[in-house]
Design a protein around this motif. Structure first.
Motif, mmCIF file in Angstrom:
data_model
loop_
_atom_site.group_PDB
_atom_site.id
_atom_site.type_symbol
_atom_site.label_atom_id
_atom_site.label_comp_id
_atom_site.label_asym_id
_atom_site.label_seq_id
_atom_site.Cartn_x
_atom_site.Cartn_y
_atom_site.Cartn_z
ATOM 1 N N MET A 51 -4.467 3.052 -2.507
ATOM 2 C CA MET A 51 -3.500 2.812 -1.424
ATOM 3 C C MET A 51 -3.854 3.486 -0.249
ATOM 4 S SD MET A 51 -0.545 4.259 -0.054
ATOM 5 C CE MET A 51 -0.193 5.669 -0.713
ATOM 6 N N ARG A 52 -4.256 4.689 0.125
ATOM 7 C CA ARG A 52 -4.557 5.456 1.454
ATOM 8 C C ARG A 52 -5.618 4.746 1.961
ATOM 9 N NH1 ARG A 52 -4.511 5.879 5.248
ATOM 10 N NH2 ARG A 52 -4.338 7.761 6.755
ATOM 11 N N GLN A 53 -6.780 4.475 1.054
ATOM 12 C CA GLN A 53 -8.002 4.075 1.542
ATOM 13 C C GLN A 53 -8.015 2.616 2.131
ATOM 14 O OE1 GLN A 53 -10.662 4.762 -1.715
ATOM 15 N NE2 GLN A 53 -11.390 6.652 -0.815
ATOM 16 N N ASP A 54 -7.222 1.688 1.267
ATOM 17 C CA ASP A 54 -7.380 0.385 1.663
ATOM 18 C C ASP A 54 -6.212 -0.334 2.270
ATOM 19 O OD1 ASP A 54 -9.536 0.521 0.306
ATOM 20 O OD2 ASP A 54 -9.078 -0.456 -1.521
ATOM 21 N N ILE A 55 -5.113 0.528 2.551
ATOM 22 C CA ILE A 55 -3.999 -0.130 3.036
ATOM 23 C C ILE A 55 -4.173 -0.446 4.585
ATOM 24 C CG2 ILE A 55 -2.122 1.551 3.831
ATOM 25 C CD1 ILE A 55 -0.355 0.314 1.859
ATOM 26 N N LYS A 56 -3.834 -1.651 5.013
ATOM 27 C CA LYS A 56 -4.048 -1.889 6.503
ATOM 28 C C LYS A 56 -2.567 -2.139 7.185
ATOM 29 C CE LYS A 56 -8.559 -3.879 6.423
ATOM 30 N NZ LYS A 56 -8.832 -4.154 4.839
ATOM 31 N N PHE A 57 -2.515 -1.823 8.209
ATOM 32 C CA PHE A 57 -1.150 -2.342 9.155
ATOM 33 C C PHE A 57 -1.493 -3.705 9.713
ATOM 34 C CE2 PHE A 57 -1.104 2.084 8.431
ATOM 35 C CZ PHE A 57 -0.014 2.334 7.937
ATOM 36 N N CYS A 58 -0.399 -4.559 9.715
ATOM 37 C CA CYS A 58 -0.412 -5.959 10.106
ATOM 38 C C CYS A 58 -0.498 -5.875 11.771
ATOM 39 C CB CYS A 58 0.890 -6.632 9.850
ATOM 40 S SG CYS A 58 1.399 -8.141 10.571
ATOM 41 N N HIS A 59 -1.601 -6.688 12.286
ATOM 42 C CA HIS A 59 -1.937 -6.780 13.439
ATOM 43 C C HIS A 59 -0.780 -7.386 14.359
ATOM 44 C CE1 HIS A 59 -5.680 -5.623 12.896
ATOM 45 N NE2 HIS A 59 -6.401 -6.716 12.518
ATOM 46 N N ARG A 60 0.273 -7.979 13.791
ATOM 47 C CA ARG A 60 1.186 -8.603 14.535
ATOM 48 C C ARG A 60 2.442 -7.772 14.416
ATOM 49 N NH1 ARG A 60 4.367 -13.677 12.556
ATOM 50 N NH2 ARG A 60 5.232 -14.569 14.313
ATOM 51 N N CYS A 61 2.955 -7.511 13.457
ATOM 52 C CA CYS A 61 4.098 -6.777 13.233
ATOM 53 C C CYS A 61 4.241 -5.075 12.903
ATOM 54 C CB CYS A 61 5.105 -7.490 12.329
ATOM 55 S SG CYS A 61 4.802 -7.341 10.753
ATOM 56 N N ASN A 63 3.644 -3.984 10.120
ATOM 57 C CA ASN A 63 4.078 -3.588 8.632
ATOM 58 C C ASN A 63 2.990 -3.209 7.908
ATOM 59 O OD1 ASN A 63 5.569 -3.371 6.340
ATOM 60 N ND2 ASN A 63 5.924 -5.792 6.195
ATOM 61 N N VAL A 64 3.086 -2.718 6.710
ATOM 62 C CA VAL A 64 1.954 -2.507 5.812
ATOM 63 C C VAL A 64 1.279 -3.825 5.263
ATOM 64 C CG1 VAL A 64 2.241 -0.053 5.147
ATOM 65 C CG2 VAL A 64 3.583 -1.872 3.898
ATOM 66 N N ALA A 65 0.036 -3.772 5.227
ATOM 67 C CA ALA A 65 -0.551 -5.026 4.667
ATOM 68 C C ALA A 65 -1.551 -4.771 3.784
ATOM 69 C CB ALA A 65 -0.800 -6.044 6.026
ATOM 70 N N ASP A 66 -2.142 -5.701 2.780
ATOM 71 C CA ASP A 66 -3.204 -5.450 2.179
ATOM 72 C C ASP A 66 -4.384 -6.261 2.776
ATOM 73 O OD1 ASP A 66 -1.748 -4.475 0.099
ATOM 74 O OD2 ASP A 66 -1.468 -6.202 -1.283
ATOM 75 N N PHE B 3 8.209 -5.471 -1.747
ATOM 76 C CA PHE B 3 7.111 -4.777 -0.824
ATOM 77 C C PHE B 3 6.372 -5.703 -0.260
ATOM 78 C CE2 PHE B 3 8.368 -1.632 -4.214
ATOM 79 C CZ PHE B 3 8.318 -0.515 -3.243
ATOM 80 N N SER B 4 5.768 -5.612 0.898
ATOM 81 C CA SER B 4 4.786 -6.653 1.529
ATOM 82 C C SER B 4 3.264 -6.220 1.246
ATOM 83 C CB SER B 4 5.151 -6.852 3.080
ATOM 84 O OG SER B 4 4.882 -5.577 3.609
ATOM 85 N N SER B 5 3.150 -5.157 0.488
ATOM 86 C CA SER B 5 1.893 -5.012 0.149
ATOM 87 C C SER B 5 1.698 -4.478 -1.506
ATOM 88 C CB SER B 5 1.446 -3.648 0.996
ATOM 89 O OG SER B 5 0.501 -2.848 0.153
ATOM 90 N N ALA B 6 0.809 -5.210 -2.152
ATOM 91 C CA ALA B 6 0.698 -4.869 -3.789
ATOM 92 C C ALA B 6 0.202 -3.256 -3.943
ATOM 93 C CB ALA B 6 -0.535 -5.675 -4.023
ATOM 94 N N LEU B 7 -0.732 -2.965 -2.970
ATOM 95 C CA LEU B 7 -1.200 -1.519 -2.938
ATOM 96 C C LEU B 7 -0.186 -0.678 -2.929
ATOM 97 C CD1 LEU B 7 -4.266 -2.028 -0.543
ATOM 98 C CD2 LEU B 7 -4.467 -1.262 -2.967
ATOM 99 N N LEU B 8 0.750 -0.740 -1.887
ATOM 100 C CA LEU B 8 1.896 0.049 -1.782
ATOM 101 C C LEU B 8 2.901 0.066 -2.989
ATOM 102 C CD1 LEU B 8 3.329 1.826 0.585
ATOM 103 C CD2 LEU B 8 4.916 0.049 0.797
ATOM 104 N N GLU B 9 3.158 -1.179 -3.495
ATOM 105 C CA GLU B 9 4.185 -1.400 -4.451
ATOM 106 C C GLU B 9 3.380 -0.521 -5.970
ATOM 107 O OE1 GLU B 9 4.872 -5.549 -5.279
ATOM 108 O OE2 GLU B 9 6.407 -4.997 -6.828
ATOM 109 N N ASN B 10 2.087 -0.872 -6.021
ATOM 110 C CA ASN B 10 1.762 -0.059 -7.067
ATOM 111 C C ASN B 10 1.649 1.312 -7.155
ATOM 112 O OD1 ASN B 10 0.164 -0.321 -9.524
ATOM 113 N ND2 ASN B 10 -1.911 -0.441 -8.625
ATOM 114 N N ALA B 11 1.436 1.765 -5.998
ATOM 115 C CA ALA B 11 1.589 3.342 -6.032
ATOM 116 C C ALA B 11 2.991 3.896 -6.020
ATOM 117 C CB ALA B 11 1.124 3.829 -4.647
#
Lengths: 206, 206
Positions: A51-61, A63-66, B3-11
């Motif tokens: 989660m910590r390594q791969d999570i990204k933040f949406c370029h537009r809003c 929010n957390v994003a994959d 959740f808008s992120s599967a990584l976050l949801e999983n954690a």
């Protein structure tokens, strides 16, 4: 606390760093992990690291994003011309859980709070202003906590957007459903009388 | 929760499996991890995995250990002829934290509780009996919780050790230091009167 195992002590200390987790709670959790099957614990630890390594933040809003864009922004069924402005990711999750909002979000990453050294530059406000102008946003809904800082943030952004023609609203404040009048604070009760609604719109919202 | 992120949801889901951690607390903790530096989170996750993979149980007393024998059993300065019998590892840590006990331990891994299907065979009792006979133990101190199950366990082990000549004691029960008499339960108060101490030994313990 005295431990007879450095591995145990290390795990407890790591857990106790988390907010709201004291040493005793940390020990309880670690002893629970010790009773669990090894693959389960591996899955737990790895899900946190991934989660910590791969999570990204949406370029537009923001929010957390994959990926580069979050699943809400990427969803063409959502009303792209509607932006709900929130303080943090937690608020996005809270609003999404109601399943009543079909627009997009903009996560500020905090609110303006000069006492804490947080000014507009530390927040995702510039990108919001750009976004509103570029995307021809129709409405901006503020869903910030009703504090002085929240109100200041609304005021600042509203000023920045003057003349842009975007409609600016804020979520309703009032007596909570299920809340009892006599226990409501005076401010909320007073404001809910001032901002009273026609019965038709109240019934329609049910 | 949406959740808008599967990584976050999983954690969050992994965290919420732990006892006493609900979805909201799990989310709070995960969002905290998200704010931490990546190496810190890696250290956290890996310390849990390593703990589960590498931790061992002492061959002699069943306490947690980094090797075959725990650091308490391996410490020659501790009185090896004194065994404190406890229910779980947590009790060892609690007693060790007082820094007042210099003997060894024996972790039963539970207490006799027929209603929960826990009989003597599921506990480390046979090994305790063998240990007492083999090691020429001088004293067995029971530090079990004062429940019917705890008393049953003491009674059973005492019966098994009849004729072995080992001295069997139990930790003192009574009004806690700092406890007020009027708030003590009747049972504790009554027992503390029956088992009253000479003032000299009370003062000596201070």
């Amino acid at each position: 606390m005295q431990f007879s195992s450095a591995l145990l002590e290390n795990a407890v200390n790591e857990f106790a760093r988390l907010p709201g987790i004291g040493k005793k709670t940390a020990l309880r959790l670690v002893l629970h992990l010790l009773k669990m099957d090894t693959p389960m614990v591996e899955g737990f630890g790895e899900s946190l690291i991934r989660m910590r390594q791969d999570i990204k933040f949406c370029h537009r809003c923001y929010n957390v994003a994959d990926g580069d864009v979050c699943s809400i922004c990427a969803n063409s069924l959502r009303k792209q011309e509607l932006i709900c402005v929130v303080e943090s990711i937690r608020d996005v999750i809270a609003i999404e859980s109601t399943q009543q909002y079909s627009g997009t979000y903009h996560v500020l990453g905090g609110i303006i709070s000069p006492l804490d050294g947080v000014g507009p530059d530390q927040l995702n406000i510039e990108s919001l202003v750009n976004r509103v102008q570029k995307e021809e946003t129709r409405e901006l809904i503020f869903a910030l906590n009703p504090t002085i800082q929240g109100d200041t943030t609304i005021y600042y952004i509203q000023k920045r957007l003057q003349g842009s023609g975007v409609k600016i609203t804020t979520i309703a404040r009032g007596i909570a459903f299920g809340g009892e009048l006599e226990y409501a604070d005076e401010m909320t009760l007073a404001r809910s009388i001032t901002n009273r609604l026609p019965v038709e719109s109240y019934m329609a919202g049910k």
